[in-house]
Write a protein that holds these residues in place. Structure first.
Motif, PDB file in Angstrom:
ATOM      1  N   LEU A   1       7.228  -2.749  -8.484  1.00 36.19           N
ATOM      2  CA  LEU A   1       8.177  -2.362  -7.407  1.00 36.19           C
ATOM      3  C   LEU A   1       8.261  -1.318  -6.698  1.00 36.19           C
ATOM      4  O   LEU A   1       8.348  -1.376  -5.180  1.00 36.19           O
ATOM      5  N   ALA A   2       7.618  -0.058  -7.264  1.00 34.10           N
ATOM      6  CA  ALA A   2       7.509   0.954  -6.168  1.00 34.10           C
ATOM      7  C   ALA A   2       6.361   0.883  -5.074  1.00 34.10           C
ATOM      8  O   ALA A   2       6.400   1.190  -3.976  1.00 34.10           O
ATOM      9  N   LYS A   3       5.346   0.050  -5.601  1.00 39.25           N
ATOM     10  CA  LYS A   3       4.082  -0.181  -4.759  1.00 39.25           C
ATOM     11  C   LYS A   3       4.636  -1.098  -3.722  1.00 39.25           C
ATOM     12  O   LYS A   3       4.170  -0.971  -2.359  1.00 39.25           O
ATOM     13  N   ILE A   4       5.636  -1.867  -4.081  1.00 37.46           N
ATOM     14  CA  ILE A   4       6.083  -2.727  -2.908  1.00 37.46           C
ATOM     15  C   ILE A   4       6.709  -1.946  -1.967  1.00 37.46           C
ATOM     16  O   ILE A   4       6.561  -2.419  -0.746  1.00 37.46           O
ATOM     17  N   ILE A   5       7.395  -1.057  -2.314  1.00 34.88           N
ATOM     18  CA  ILE A   5       8.106  -0.305  -1.294  1.00 34.88           C
ATOM     19  C   ILE A   5       7.398   0.675  -0.647  1.00 34.88           C
ATOM     20  O   ILE A   5       7.621   0.847   0.693  1.00 34.88           O
ATOM     21  N   THR A   6       6.542   1.276  -1.212  1.00 33.66           N
ATOM     22  CA  THR A   6       5.482   2.287  -0.510  1.00 33.66           C
ATOM     23  C   THR A   6       4.788   1.672   0.478  1.00 33.66           C
ATOM     24  O   THR A   6       4.343   1.912   1.551  1.00 33.66           O
ATOM     25  N   THR A   7       4.092   0.440   0.105  1.00 32.22           N
ATOM     26  CA  THR A   7       3.417  -0.240   1.147  1.00 32.22           C
ATOM     27  C   THR A   7       4.116  -0.836   2.224  1.00 32.22           C
ATOM     28  O   THR A   7       3.690  -0.792   3.316  1.00 32.22           O
ATOM     29  N   SER A   8       5.369  -1.293   2.092  1.00 31.14           N
ATOM     30  CA  SER A   8       6.136  -1.521   3.132  1.00 31.14           C
ATOM     31  C   SER A   8       6.618  -0.416   4.053  1.00 31.14           C
ATOM     32  O   SER A   8       6.876  -0.480   5.146  1.00 31.14           O
ATOM     33  N   LEU A   9       6.755   0.826   3.314  1.00 31.73           N
ATOM     34  CA  LEU A   9       7.145   1.762   4.365  1.00 31.73           C
ATOM     35  C   LEU A   9       5.708   2.409   4.899  1.00 31.73           C
ATOM     36  O   LEU A   9       5.966   2.836   6.090  1.00 31.73           O
ATOM     37  N   THR A  10       4.664   2.404   4.590  1.00 30.04           N
ATOM     38  CA  THR A  10       3.353   2.793   5.013  1.00 30.04           C
ATOM     39  C   THR A  10       3.295   1.770   6.208  1.00 30.04           C
ATOM     40  O   THR A  10       2.987   2.310   7.288  1.00 30.04           O
TER      41      THR A  10
END
Length: 418
Positions: A302-311
């Motif tokens: 879940l965190a990787k989905i969010i950080t990739t989307s933010l980046t």
């Protein structure tokens, strides 16, 4: 000169350029990472939890200025821009290769959750387009060189020549012809050979070796494909929601948005540093079964989905190919850990499911099952798990396309009216 021989020679040239581009990008990412986390992080350590956000903000600010004022098509993921260029006749400005290299190195090297595969596809495509434009080639031949450059870059980056060739056809051109296949094979092989000369024959993941334990597992792998399809749709929707959120922030210059993204992923990275950057080492631990806590892997997913989307949603420069593999590894590892604890005698270790999860999520998110299957095999040298891998990739792709026609790449084009 015979046109076929000419194009074969140009495919070889573009492949060499694509391989060199992959090497330069990898070197610059490592350089920026070294400066950011081996030097700058130490100087800023007194800031505590604000250290990583400041590093991310600095990288994002430089990327925003660079892409906004020099080459705006160099921001984002790269692959949608290459697909768009193919649809528009194959012309890509030569400066894109340089700016994309610098912007991606800054984004990933300062902790951005992104991959270098999308950027190198665009860099290789830009090099191929530049060669074709210098020679004033007709549209169809120019498009072929764009595909050759993209395939060579992917092949050199993953050390996967066949996957690079299939990627160029399946994702970039979205069509297969024998003539074009021959050209992209030449480029992919030459690009990989260039990488071998400097880096040696190395695989991205080592020590990964699994096989099917029992026929019952095929049902579980099919179920994993179903889960991967749903999570891939969730990833795509979260990605574009966050991208829209950044676009709608009032009174903030466009060039400053990647800096805000850097602050956001840096804050998450303080608590979950595993989500920053590409994450090959973490992935290798999961694939080898050294990290198999189901709850923690689900959290990383879940965190990787969010950080990739933010980046990338904020305008950073990088790709979603490797993050989609990371998400898939965490998803599969969590899934496998649960079922292995319930049925230890009938199921393999969690690493086997992480391996299949990597391929099935990649296939679903990118609508590229052939590329996913070949790439996983070439990256791990593990052919024993090919039946579960093919099954899960097929199920994931069909279900994902049933739920949503566009991939995470073509959705951007569809939203812009293409």
């Amino acid at each position: 000169m015979n046109p076929t021989i000419l194009m074969a020679g140009l495919a070889l040239l573009v492949g060499i350029l694509g391989g060199l581009g992959a090497l330069v990008l990898g070197y610059l990412i490592n350089l920026v990472d070294f400066v950011s986390f081996s030097h700058l992080k130490g100087y800023l350590s007194l800031l505590g939890p604000f250290t990583l956000p400041l590093i991310g903000c600095t990288g994002g600010l430089l990327v925003g200025l660079l892409t906004y004022f020099v080459a705006q098509e160099a921001k984002g993921r790269g692959i949608p821009e290459v697909i768009n260029a193919v649809e528009q006749g194959g012309k890509i400005r030569p400066r894109v290769a340089l700016i994309k290299t610098l912007a991606s190195a800054l984004t990933i090297g300062t902790g951005g959750s992104a991959g270098r595969e999308g950027p190198i596809a665009q860099i290789g495509a830009a090099l191929g387009s530049t060669v074709g434009q210098l020679l004033k080639l007709p549209k169809q031949q120019l498009i072929k060189l764009v595909a050759c450059g993209a395939g060579a870059g992917i092949a050199a980056t993953f050390n996967a020549p066949l996957a690079g060739a299939v990627f160029a056809l399946e994702v970039i051109l979205r069509r297969f012809t024998l003539n074009t296949f021959g050209l992209v094979v030449i480029s992919s092989v030459s690009g990989t050979f260039v990488a071998h000369l400097f880096l040696g024959d190395v695989t991205t993941f080592t020590g990964v070796s699994y096989s099917l334990v029992s026929p019952v597992e095929l049902l579980l792998y099919a179920a994993l494909g179903i889960v991967a399809a749903f999570v891939s749709i969730f990833f795509s929707r979260v990605f574009y929601k966050i991208e829209d959120m950044f676009k709608n922030i009032p009174r903030v210059p466009v060039w400053f948005l990647p800096a805000l993204g850097g602050i956001a992923f840096g804050l998450i990275g303080y608590f979950l540093p595993e989500t920053l950057g590409r994450g090959e080492q973490i992935m290798n631990q999961i694939l080898c079964g050294k990290m198999d806590a189901a709850g923690f892997l689900a959290l990383l997913c879940l965190a990787k989905i969010i950080t990739t989307s933010l980046t990338l949603g904020s305008g950073g420069s990088g790709g979603v190919l490797f993050p989609s593999m990371f998400i898939g590894v965490c998803l599969g590892g969590s899934f496998g850990s649960v079922f292995h604890s319930l049925m230890p005698g009938l199921t393999g270790a969690s690493g086997a499911y992480a391996l299949v999860g990597m391929g099935s999520f990649f296939a679903a998110a990118n609508r590229a099952p052939a590329t996913a299957i070949i790439m996983v095999i070439e990256m791990t040298y593990n052919q024993e798990i090919i039946l579960p891998l093919m099954l899960a990739c097929g199920v994931a792709t069909i279900l994902a396309r049933t739920m949503e026609k566009e991939s995470i790449h073509t959705k951007k084009l569809a939203r812009n009216g293409m």
